[in-house]
Design a protein around this motif. Sequence first.
Motif, PDB file in Angstrom:
ATOM      1  N   ALA A  91      28.690  60.074   6.087  1.00 58.18           N
ATOM      2  CA  ALA A  91      28.211  59.459   4.763  1.00 58.18           C
ATOM      3  C   ALA A  91      29.985  59.091   4.528  1.00 58.18           C
ATOM      4  O   ALA A  91      30.440  58.332   3.914  1.00 58.18           O
ATOM      5  CB  ALA A  91      27.279  60.262   4.453  1.00 58.18           C
ATOM      6  N   GLY A  92      30.563  60.310   4.476  1.00 62.29           N
ATOM      7  CA  GLY A  92      31.898  60.797   3.715  1.00 62.29           C
ATOM      8  C   GLY A  92      32.302  59.781   4.979  1.00 62.29           C
ATOM      9  O   GLY A  92      33.702  59.227   4.213  1.00 62.29           O
ATOM     10  N   PHE A  93      32.531  60.242   6.139  1.00 63.44           N
ATOM     11  CA  PHE A  93      33.041  58.788   6.668  1.00 63.44           C
ATOM     12  C   PHE A  93      33.677  57.194   6.604  1.00 63.44           C
ATOM     13  O   PHE A  93      33.780  56.634   6.331  1.00 63.44           O
ATOM     14  CB  PHE A  93      33.089  59.465   8.275  1.00 63.44           C
ATOM     15  CG  PHE A  93      33.551  57.962   9.212  1.00 63.44           C
ATOM     16  CD1 PHE A  93      34.839  59.037   9.798  1.00 63.44           C
ATOM     17  CD2 PHE A  93      33.188  57.141   9.676  1.00 63.44           C
ATOM     18  CE1 PHE A  93      35.579  57.366  10.909  1.00 63.44           C
ATOM     19  CE2 PHE A  93      34.335  55.888  10.511  1.00 63.44           C
ATOM     20  CZ  PHE A  93      35.140  56.724  10.943  1.00 63.44           C
ATOM     21  N   PHE A  94      31.719  56.429   6.468  1.00 63.55           N
ATOM     22  CA  PHE A  94      32.208  55.715   6.160  1.00 63.55           C
ATOM     23  C   PHE A  94      31.964  54.921   4.539  1.00 63.55           C
ATOM     24  O   PHE A  94      33.163  54.033   4.818  1.00 63.55           O
ATOM     25  CB  PHE A  94      30.204  55.170   6.421  1.00 63.55           C
ATOM     26  CG  PHE A  94      30.201  54.903   8.352  1.00 63.55           C
ATOM     27  CD1 PHE A  94      30.639  54.512   9.125  1.00 63.55           C
ATOM     28  CD2 PHE A  94      29.211  56.123   8.569  1.00 63.55           C
ATOM     29  CE1 PHE A  94      30.590  54.001   9.582  1.00 63.55           C
ATOM     30  CE2 PHE A  94      28.911  55.533  10.295  1.00 63.55           C
ATOM     31  CZ  PHE A  94      29.683  54.944  11.077  1.00 63.55           C
ATOM     32  N   PHE A 134      35.764  51.815   2.215  1.00 57.61           N
ATOM     33  CA  PHE A 134      36.429  51.886   0.511  1.00 57.61           C
ATOM     34  C   PHE A 134      38.001  51.258   0.966  1.00 57.61           C
ATOM     35  O   PHE A 134      38.800  50.370   0.377  1.00 57.61           O
ATOM     36  CB  PHE A 134      37.253  52.822  -0.182  1.00 57.61           C
ATOM     37  CG  PHE A 134      38.526  53.454  -0.716  1.00 57.61           C
ATOM     38  CD1 PHE A 134      37.551  52.738  -2.594  1.00 57.61           C
ATOM     39  CD2 PHE A 134      39.514  53.506  -0.694  1.00 57.61           C
ATOM     40  CE1 PHE A 134      38.896  52.279  -3.533  1.00 57.61           C
ATOM     41  CE2 PHE A 134      39.957  53.744  -1.695  1.00 57.61           C
ATOM     42  CZ  PHE A 134      39.803  52.728  -2.988  1.00 57.61           C
ATOM     43  N   PHE A 135      39.044  51.655   1.895  1.00 64.60           N
ATOM     44  CA  PHE A 135      40.520  51.774   2.423  1.00 64.60           C
ATOM     45  C   PHE A 135      40.425  49.657   2.567  1.00 64.60           C
ATOM     46  O   PHE A 135      40.568  48.833   2.490  1.00 64.60           O
ATOM     47  CB  PHE A 135      40.267  52.272   3.194  1.00 64.60           C
ATOM     48  CG  PHE A 135      41.186  53.356   2.337  1.00 64.60           C
ATOM     49  CD1 PHE A 135      42.484  52.832   2.230  1.00 64.60           C
ATOM     50  CD2 PHE A 135      40.607  54.734   2.772  1.00 64.60           C
ATOM     51  CE1 PHE A 135      43.039  54.708   1.755  1.00 64.60           C
ATOM     52  CE2 PHE A 135      40.908  55.543   1.868  1.00 64.60           C
ATOM     53  CZ  PHE A 135      42.327  55.921   1.441  1.00 64.60           C
ATOM     54  N   LYS A 136      38.794  49.499   2.927  1.00 67.95           N
ATOM     55  CA  LYS A 136      39.132  47.712   3.869  1.00 67.95           C
ATOM     56  C   LYS A 136      39.014  47.427   2.972  1.00 67.95           C
ATOM     57  O   LYS A 136      39.129  45.753   2.360  1.00 67.95           O
ATOM     58  CB  LYS A 136      37.669  47.955   4.579  1.00 67.95           C
ATOM     59  CG  LYS A 136      37.996  48.378   6.682  1.00 67.95           C
ATOM     60  CD  LYS A 136      36.423  48.621   7.045  1.00 67.95           C
ATOM     61  CE  LYS A 136      36.928  49.409   8.165  1.00 67.95           C
ATOM     62  NZ  LYS A 136      36.971  49.758   9.004  1.00 67.95           N
ATOM     63  N   GLY A 157      27.293  53.811   4.396  1.00 68.98           N
ATOM     64  CA  GLY A 157      27.694  55.154   4.211  1.00 68.98           C
ATOM     65  C   GLY A 157      26.778  55.887   3.258  1.00 68.98           C
ATOM     66  O   GLY A 157      26.476  57.340   3.071  1.00 68.98           O
ATOM     67  N   ILE A 158      25.820  54.692   2.116  1.00 69.66           N
ATOM     68  CA  ILE A 158      24.858  54.795   1.347  1.00 69.66           C
ATOM     69  C   ILE A 158      23.714  55.633   2.068  1.00 69.66           C
ATOM     70  O   ILE A 158      22.672  56.476   1.924  1.00 69.66           O
ATOM     71  CB  ILE A 158      24.746  53.947   0.710  1.00 69.66           C
ATOM     72  CG1 ILE A 158      25.894  53.442   0.208  1.00 69.66           C
ATOM     73  CG2 ILE A 158      24.176  54.110  -0.646  1.00 69.66           C
ATOM     74  CD1 ILE A 158      26.269  52.190  -0.822  1.00 69.66           C
ATOM     75  N   SER A 159      23.143  55.141   3.401  1.00 75.27           N
ATOM     76  CA  SER A 159      21.617  55.156   3.983  1.00 75.27           C
ATOM     77  C   SER A 159      22.090  56.624   4.813  1.00 75.27           C
ATOM     78  O   SER A 159      21.480  57.298   4.468  1.00 75.27           O
ATOM     79  CB  SER A 159      22.292  54.010   4.744  1.00 75.27           C
ATOM     80  OG  SER A 159      21.808  52.840   4.805  1.00 75.27           O
ATOM     81  N   ILE A 198      16.404  56.767  11.377  1.00 68.67           N
ATOM     82  CA  ILE A 198      16.221  56.098  12.743  1.00 68.67           C
ATOM     83  C   ILE A 198      17.037  54.991  12.712  1.00 68.67           C
ATOM     84  O   ILE A 198      17.632  54.543  13.785  1.00 68.67           O
ATOM     85  CB  ILE A 198      14.188  56.039  13.478  1.00 68.67           C
ATOM     86  CG1 ILE A 198      14.061  57.152  13.353  1.00 68.67           C
ATOM     87  CG2 ILE A 198      14.761  55.347  14.446  1.00 68.67           C
ATOM     88  CD1 ILE A 198      12.765  57.146  14.640  1.00 68.67           C
ATOM     89  N   ILE A 199      16.286  54.241  11.763  1.00 68.46           N
ATOM     90  CA  ILE A 199      17.358  53.028  11.569  1.00 68.46           C
ATOM     91  C   ILE A 199      19.187  53.383  11.647  1.00 68.46           C
ATOM     92  O   ILE A 199      19.886  52.877  12.156  1.00 68.46           O
ATOM     93  CB  ILE A 199      16.726  52.290  10.477  1.00 68.46           C
ATOM     94  CG1 ILE A 199      14.832  51.926  10.874  1.00 68.46           C
ATOM     95  CG2 ILE A 199      17.722  50.864  10.332  1.00 68.46           C
ATOM     96  CD1 ILE A 199      14.469  51.300  10.065  1.00 68.46           C
ATOM     97  N   THR A 200      19.133  53.874  10.557  1.00 67.28           N
ATOM     98  CA  THR A 200      20.825  54.485  10.302  1.00 67.28           C
ATOM     99  C   THR A 200      21.535  54.842  11.034  1.00 67.28           C
ATOM    100  O   THR A 200      22.201  54.664  11.947  1.00 67.28           O
ATOM    101  CB  THR A 200      20.561  55.397   9.155  1.00 67.28           C
ATOM    102  OG1 THR A 200      20.365  54.973   7.608  1.00 67.28           O
ATOM    103  CG2 THR A 200      21.464  55.286   8.755  1.00 67.28           C
ATOM    104  N   ASN A 201      21.356  55.512  12.004  1.00 67.38           N
ATOM    105  CA  ASN A 201      21.890  56.244  13.580  1.00 67.38           C
ATOM    106  C   ASN A 201      21.477  55.069  14.529  1.00 67.38           C
ATOM    107  O   ASN A 201      22.114  54.817  14.914  1.00 67.38           O
ATOM    108  CB  ASN A 201      20.922  57.410  13.754  1.00 67.38           C
ATOM    109  CG  ASN A 201      21.186  58.525  12.714  1.00 67.38           C
ATOM    110  OD1 ASN A 201      22.763  58.843  13.106  1.00 67.38           O
ATOM    111  ND2 ASN A 201      20.104  59.211  12.526  1.00 67.38           N
TER     112      ASN A 201
END
Length: 237
Positions: A118-121, A126-128, A164-166, A174-177
């Motif tokens: 979550a933190g990674f995404f 944010f930077f993008k 990230g929010i998910s 399952i969907i998120t991963n």
Amino acid sequence: MTHTYQLTGMTCTSCEDKVKKALQLVDNVTEVEVSKNDNTATVTMSKHVALNDLQNALENKYKISAVHHNEIAEEAKSWAETYKPILLIFFYISLVTLLIQLANHHFDFMQAMRHFMAGFFLVFSFFKMLNLKGFAESYMMYDVVAKKIPVWGYVYAFLELGLGISYLIDFNPIITNAVTFIVMSVSIIGVLQSVLNKKKIQCACLGAVFNLPMSTVTIIEDGLMIIMSLIMLLTIV
């Protein structure tokens, strides 16, 4: 920074001029002084240039070597300075993830991975978002999908935000991963092609804010997300 190298193979003033001009053409080299009598080349650079890059710029009869400084230490220092933004980001995300687990009084490996992702995404999206157009243009230089569908660069930034929010709210694991595994697996193809072909292009992982070169660090980033999402998928299923 300025380094003085031992440089052998020069036999005349013409050699001096040839070597000087060749070294001046190397990226990040700003000034060069060459001495045939002393067998030296004093090179001033905006950031450390690897010895191999200097040697590759010269003809085979000229041999350049570092005798006044530790090349390994300089390369390590240069690498750390170049990737400082990413290293700091990973440090802070890891720190927050660990602190959450300490607050739980027990280590939950799955939750820790979810919070890290979550933190990674969230951070990378944010930077993008700071320069969305700049990111899309950089991403299009190497991503296999963005090359064919330029708008994918814009979609990708929002997709990272959504992932990230998910992960943060634990939305349908399952969907998120599954989405993470597919998207990152496709993304890493272009990264691998660029690194293996030794293309000197900007990595778009932190958008257009930082001028980071494409390297194995980018492969590790994508690979880490692929492995984590796969582990979580296999655990859930």
